[in-house]
Motif scaffolding. Structure first.
Motif, short mmCIF file in Angstrom:
data_model
loop_
_atom_site.label_atom_id
_atom_site.label_comp_id
_atom_site.label_asym_id
_atom_site.label_seq_id
_atom_site.Cartn_x
_atom_site.Cartn_y
_atom_site.Cartn_z
N LYS A 17 1.00 -16.74 5.31
CA LYS A 17 2.02 -17.79 5.26
C LYS A 17 3.41 -17.17 5.31
N THR A 18 4.28 -17.69 6.16
CA THR A 18 5.67 -17.21 6.16
C THR A 18 6.58 -18.44 6.03
N GLU A 19 7.87 -18.22 5.94
CA GLU A 19 8.82 -19.33 5.85
C GLU A 19 8.86 -20.13 7.14
N THR A 20 8.32 -19.58 8.21
CA THR A 20 8.32 -20.29 9.50
C THR A 20 6.89 -20.58 9.97
N GLY A 21 5.99 -20.81 9.00
CA GLY A 21 4.60 -21.17 9.33
C GLY A 21 3.68 -19.97 9.24
N TYR A 22 2.40 -20.20 9.59
CA TYR A 22 1.43 -19.11 9.53
C TYR A 22 1.66 -18.12 10.67
N LYS A 23 1.51 -16.85 10.37
CA LYS A 23 1.63 -15.83 11.41
C LYS A 23 0.47 -14.86 11.31
N GLU A 82 1.89 -11.72 15.73
CA GLU A 82 3.31 -12.07 15.50
C GLU A 82 3.95 -11.03 14.58
N GLY A 83 3.15 -10.19 13.94
CA GLY A 83 3.59 -9.06 13.14
C GLY A 83 3.19 -7.81 13.86
N PRO A 84 3.09 -6.64 13.22
CA PRO A 84 3.17 -6.48 11.76
C PRO A 84 4.58 -6.56 11.20
N GLU A 138 12.00 -14.47 6.86
CA GLU A 138 10.76 -15.24 7.09
C GLU A 138 9.64 -14.87 6.12
N ILE A 139 9.88 -13.87 5.27
CA ILE A 139 8.81 -13.42 4.37
C ILE A 139 8.63 -14.39 3.21
#
Ligand code: FAD
Ligand code: FES
Length: 244
Positions: free
Chosen positions: A220-226, A231-233, A239-240
């Motif tokens: 979960k991030t501040e801008t939805g699931y990643k 979309e990472g690492p 966004e954390i």
């Protein structure tokens, strides 16, 4: 992303349980510092993800700590052996965010991806400061390599046996324009609380496929699931979302 056969060019031991391995093969999918590769090891169903530490033409350098059966097996690989490697994974670090004086903070097995990043930032003419954190003197590696790139380097050890006693957060320079970091999660949390600029944080998760198909690494991030593998690492500070 590319799945290809690499040849082990060389392998050396850097500390008691940390190894540097150089692989030769098709590196064309590796573009950015902070990306990772996924290694297929004989007898293991899941591949093992490792960050790209350096890239020179057909050669990739990886540095890994032996923590279990997979990395133990890898430490016995000899020059000439072949390895199936998925390359070009993950989003990587964006050097455009660095400003003129970026700060790189690495903890233990989180140090490797910062090397290629430092190399790229120095090539762009940035004044790079680096703090490398370890538990004790016998674990220290790559200090000279970062210095040879022209970085200002500080080393911290938790037990004070080398460099500055404490954690990477005890050795921050007074000014810096952006932070790039990779290391164990408690370190990332401490860095997040302490820094006064934007930051690019590289996370580790247990991975299944490594390229976005299984959702095994989503968070979960501040801008939805990643998906940490896709979309990472690397996530930006804003966004954390920390989970307790
Ligand atoms: C994107 C990414 C980049 C990485 N880059 C590096 C690197 O440059 N150098 C390096 O030394 N390690 C790196 N790791 C961690 C590395 O993938 C694991 O240490 C390795 O897969 C362990 O394999 P194993 O078979 O030896 O251990 P296992 O037998 O699978 O596990 C042994 C121990 O290691 C822990 N572990 C296993 N996989 C992970 C993981 N993915 N993240 C955190 N802990 C794990 C387990 O919880 C267990 O305690 C990275 C991980 C990710 C996700
Ligand atoms: S590991 Fe499969 S989606 Fe990330």
């Amino acid at each position: 992303m590319k799945d290809s056969l690499f040849t082990v060019a060389s392998q050396r031991r850097l500390t008691e349980n940390v190894y540097e391995i150089r692989l030769k093969g098709d590196t064309s999918a590796v573009v950015l510092p902070g990306q990772f590769v996924n290694l297929k090891l004989d007898g293991f169903f899941l591949r093992r993800p490792l960050s790209v530490c350096d890239l020179e033409g057909d050669f990739l350098t990886l540095i890994y700590k032996v923590v279990g059966c997979g990395t133990e097996q890898l430490s016995r690989a000899e020059a000439g052996e072949k390895l199936q490697v998925l390359t070009g994974l993950g989003n990587g670090y964006d050097t455009a965010l660095s400003g003129t004086a970026p700060l790189l903070l690495g903890g233990g097995a989180g140090v490797p991806p910062l090397y290629l990043l430092a190399k790229r930032l120095r090539a762009e003419g940035k004044a790079v400061s680096t703090v490398l954190g370890f538990n004790t003197v016998g674990e220290v590696f790559y200090e000279a390599e970062f210095r040879n790139l022209g970085c200002a380097v500080a080393v911290t050890t938790a037990d004070g046996s080398y460099g500055i006693k404490g954690f990477v957060t005890d050795a921050l320079p007074e000014t810096y324009t952006h932070v790039y970091t990779c290391g164990p999660e408690p370190m990332l949390r401490a860095v997040y609380r302490k820094i006064t600029t934007g930051g690019s944080f590289s996370f580790e998760k247990r991975m299944g496929c490594g390229f976005g198909a299984c959702m095994g690494c989503s968070c979960k991030t501040e801008t939805g699931y990643k998906r940490i593998c896709r979309e990472g690492p690397v996530l930006q500070k804003e966004e954390i979302r920390w989970e307790d």
